[in-house]
Design an enzyme around this catalytic site. Structure first.
Site, PDB file in Angstrom:
ATOM      1  N   HIS A 185      59.252 -14.391  -8.884  1.00  0.00           N
ATOM      2  CA  HIS A 185      58.610 -13.012  -8.974  1.00  0.00           C
ATOM      3  C   HIS A 185      57.511 -12.524  -8.040  1.00  0.00           C
ATOM      4  CE1 HIS A 185      61.102 -12.188 -12.849  1.00  0.00           C
ATOM      5  NE2 HIS A 185      62.041 -12.055 -11.928  1.00  0.00           N
ATOM      6  N   ARG A 283      71.303  -7.737  -0.478  1.00  0.00           N
ATOM      7  CA  ARG A 283      71.462  -9.030  -1.517  1.00  0.00           C
ATOM      8  C   ARG A 283      72.415  -8.163  -2.616  1.00  0.00           C
ATOM      9  NH1 ARG A 283      65.952  -9.439  -0.288  1.00  0.00           N
ATOM     10  NH2 ARG A 283      65.546 -11.130   0.982  1.00  0.00           N
ATOM     11  N   ARG A 319      76.040  -8.903   2.096  1.00  0.00           N
ATOM     12  CA  ARG A 319      76.117 -10.276   1.697  1.00  0.00           C
ATOM     13  C   ARG A 319      77.129 -10.206   0.454  1.00  0.00           C
ATOM     14  NH1 ARG A 319      71.413 -14.238   1.153  1.00  0.00           N
ATOM     15  NH2 ARG A 319      71.044 -13.299  -0.793  1.00  0.00           N
ATOM     16  N   GLU A 408      73.977 -21.050   7.298  1.00  0.00           N
ATOM     17  CA  GLU A 408      72.876 -21.599   6.428  1.00  0.00           C
ATOM     18  C   GLU A 408      72.990 -23.178   6.206  1.00  0.00           C
ATOM     19  OE1 GLU A 408      72.254 -18.590   2.702  1.00  0.00           O
ATOM     20  OE2 GLU A 408      74.485 -18.983   3.477  1.00  0.00           O
ATOM     21  N   ASN A 431      65.943 -19.525   5.586  1.00  0.00           N
ATOM     22  CA  ASN A 431      65.562 -20.240   4.330  1.00  0.00           C
ATOM     23  C   ASN A 431      66.276 -21.441   4.118  1.00  0.00           C
ATOM     24  OD1 ASN A 431      63.901 -17.901   4.410  1.00  0.00           O
ATOM     25  ND2 ASN A 431      64.355 -17.074   2.414  1.00  0.00           N
ATOM     26  N   ASP A 432      67.794 -21.185   3.714  1.00  0.00           N
ATOM     27  CA  ASP A 432      68.559 -22.099   3.390  1.00  0.00           C
ATOM     28  C   ASP A 432      68.625 -23.130   4.379  1.00  0.00           C
ATOM     29  OD1 ASP A 432      69.192 -22.317   0.656  1.00  0.00           O
ATOM     30  OD2 ASP A 432      70.340 -20.533   0.748  1.00  0.00           O
ATOM     31  N   ARG A 442      63.558 -25.856  -1.514  1.00  0.00           N
ATOM     32  CA  ARG A 442      62.824 -24.598  -1.260  1.00  0.00           C
ATOM     33  C   ARG A 442      61.769 -24.407  -2.390  1.00  0.00           C
ATOM     34  NH1 ARG A 442      67.102 -19.982  -0.522  1.00  0.00           N
ATOM     35  NH2 ARG A 442      65.291 -18.901  -0.948  1.00  0.00           N
ATOM     36  N   CYS A 479      68.181 -13.306   9.080  1.00  0.00           N
ATOM     37  CA  CYS A 479      68.103 -12.662   8.274  1.00  0.00           C
ATOM     38  C   CYS A 479      67.174 -13.477   7.061  1.00  0.00           C
ATOM     39  CB  CYS A 479      69.375 -12.037   7.287  1.00  0.00           C
ATOM     40  SG  CYS A 479      70.237 -13.190   6.767  1.00  0.00           S
TER      41      CYS A 479
END
Length: 543
Positions: A185, A283, A319, A408, A431-432, A442, A479
């Site tokens: 968060h 998302r 997505r 990814e 990221n992935d 991660r 992205c």
């Protein structure tokens, strides 16, 4: 100046000022015997209600924001009937209210941690509920943000949604936490608020209050023991930079006019969209989280329509459900997996639950027909050409004209050209892709340097995807959070990436960085980064 502390870059930007730590949680007093079970039960359940009411009021105060959604989920935890029954049973067995609440929430916390991923990161929310409820039981003030009377860098073990929801960005310069990952968060809200942030930063809690620090949320570095001159210089530079950026507008392009579309990553229609040319990553999984069943067709249509209508005439890339691994959904994943990150997640969920994808695609198609946006759909976690082709066929059957996939997995990057021959576009989720390419979780702060998007191996895969796009004449976007780094955006443009999608608050800085270079200079920067031997060398080569 001492050696910088290193963590995970969670909110791009640079800030400097005195560090101040969040107040410690209330101490649990020694247990006492219960003489009146009914009164003690009322005390315990009353504390939970007090916390739920307080969090609900905080959510209402920031309605329509990411923070409100997170707080509402925390209210549901506090009001959970099973939690209340567990607490009451413990009091009935002779445990006093503060200890009954603590013990009951410890059981729930263990279940979240065992689930891993997204739910494991929500364990911190249960800790916050515990601390607030214990404080309410004892008649103490609930934990909160310090108020030193001057702008400061907020340091904590982790930050609860209630802490971050009402942050005064005029006083809080940056966030640093010892725990948390890129999907915690703290990271989510830091990006939404436009605050520099470093999470998973070992040693952060050892920084004494009042120590002058600098926070580099782009590289994940915290420097301590800096002098007043350094702080003043960074403050002046940041003030000038923000004023300069606030005056920028228009589409993304290099100084000689080469276009690079600047899009926003969003989770709902309420997300900040100023300055975005469209949405590059919607998302949809945020609507599925904290649910006991999938949202229905009508609910999805309503949610998607609101997002599409917020972008009339502009691009919106949706997505499909990205569940599994760090975002487990109890109604989809009843059985544990030995390694969820390498298991049934993303598009693979449709193998077990094809109706989930079918309903979602039908809802997207229905919403798109009722709105004026340019809607496209992409699937996460695609590994093969066959999977990509199968997804496109499902989209066509639902009446969706534009269908693509996310890259990814290294296998998809290596086969980018044949994949692009069967889809309309690809979008790289850095990221992935970093996680799978470097075999670095991660969520693991200890491996933060391997998750650096400047890693040569990741840049090689991005270059491969861009070449495939040029050869097939189809769009290739990025992205992941890498798109929010202004210097790296220049490299991505030079590689041939067509669009960059990021938190909308990061767009002005990226727009400025692109506008300061010709396309030839971007290509030279990309070549220099690709030739470097490591991430630091790549970053230094671009300057």
């Amino acid at each position: 100046m001492t050696e910088p502390l290193r963590g995970i870059a969670a909110g791009p930007g640079l800030a400097a000022g005195p560090a101040h730590r969040i107040a410690a949680r209330p101490a649990l007093p020694p247990a006492v015997s219960v003489s009146d079970v009914d009164a003690e039960t009322a005390r315990a359940l009353g504390a939970l209600k007090t916390v739920a009411d307080d969090l609900g009021a905080r959510a209402a105060a920031v309605a329509g924001t990411v923070a409100a959604d997170i707080l509402d989920a925390q209210v549901m935890m506090a009001e959970d009937a099973m939690l209340g029954e567990d607490v009451a049973a413990r009091v009935g067995a002779g445990t006093d209210a503060p200890h009954a609440i603590t013990e009951a929430l410890a059981v729930h916390r263990a279940a979240f941690e065992a689930a891993g991923g997204y739910l494991a990161e929500r364990a911190a929310d249960l800790d916050d509920l515990r601390d607030r409820a214990v404080a309410a039981c004892l008649g103490l003030a609930m934990p909160g943000i310090p108020a030193p009377g001057r702008p400061f860098v907020l340091v904590a073990a982790d930050l609860s949604p209630a802490d971050t929801a009402g942050l005064d960005t005029g006083q809080v310069l940056a966030l640093v936490t010892a725990e948390g990952g890129p999907t915690s968060h703290t990271a989510i809200l830091a990006r939404a608020l436009g605050l520099p942030a470093v999470v998973g930063c070992a040693g952060a809690l050892d920084i004494p209050d009042g120590t002058l620090v600098t926070v580099d949320g782009t590289r994940g570095l915290v420097e301590t023991g800096v002098d007043e001159g350094t702080v003043a210089g960074i403050r002046a530079e940041e003030t000038a930079r923000r004023a300069r950026l606030s005056a920028t507008s228009g589409p993304g392009r290099t100084s000689d006019g080469h276009p690079v579309a600047l899009l926003a990553n969003v989770g709902s229609a309420e997300d900040h969209l100023d300055g975005a040319e469209g949405i590059g990553l919607f998302r949809t999984e945020l609507r599925y989280l904290d649910r006991t069943e999938a949202p229905g067709f009508d609910e999805q249509v309503e949610a998607y329509t609101r997002v599409f209508r917020a972008m009339p005439g502009r691009k919106v890339v949706v997505r499909t459900l990205d569940a599994g691994a760090d975002k487990p959904l109890p109604f989809l994943f009843a059985d544990g997996e030995p390694n969820p990150a390498l298991g049934v997640r993303g598009l693979r969920v449709a193998r077990r639950h094809p109706e989930i994808l079918r309903v979602q695609l039908d809802a997207i198609a229905t919403a798109a027909s009722a709105a004026g946006a340019d809607v496209a759909v992409m699937a996460p976690m695609v590994a093969t050409v066959a999977e990509a082709a199968g997804f496109v066929a499902r989209c066509r059957a639902a009446g969706i004209a534009k269908a693509g996939v996310m890259v990814e997995i290294p296998a998809a990057a290596l086969r980018a050209r044949p994949i692009l021959e069967v889809v309309d576009f690809i979008s790289v989720g850095t990221n992935d892709l970093s996680q799978y390419t470097l075999a670095a979780d991660r969520q693991c702060a200890e491996l933060a340097e391997l998750l650096d998007p400047w890693q040569p191996a990741l840049l090689d895969l991005l270059a491969m995807c861009a070449r495939a796009g040029a050869e097939t004449g189809k769009p290739v976007g990025v992205c992941g959070e890498a798109a929010a780094d202004p210097a790296l955006a220049v490299v991505l443009a030079g590689l041939g990436i067509d669009s960059l999608s990021m938190s909308a608050r990061a767009i002005p800085a990226v727009r400025e960085a692109l506008a300061a270079r010709t396309f030839a200079e971007c290509r030279a920067a990309a070549a220099a980064a690709l030739a470097a031997g490591d991430a630091e060398g790549a970053r230094a080569a671009v300057g």
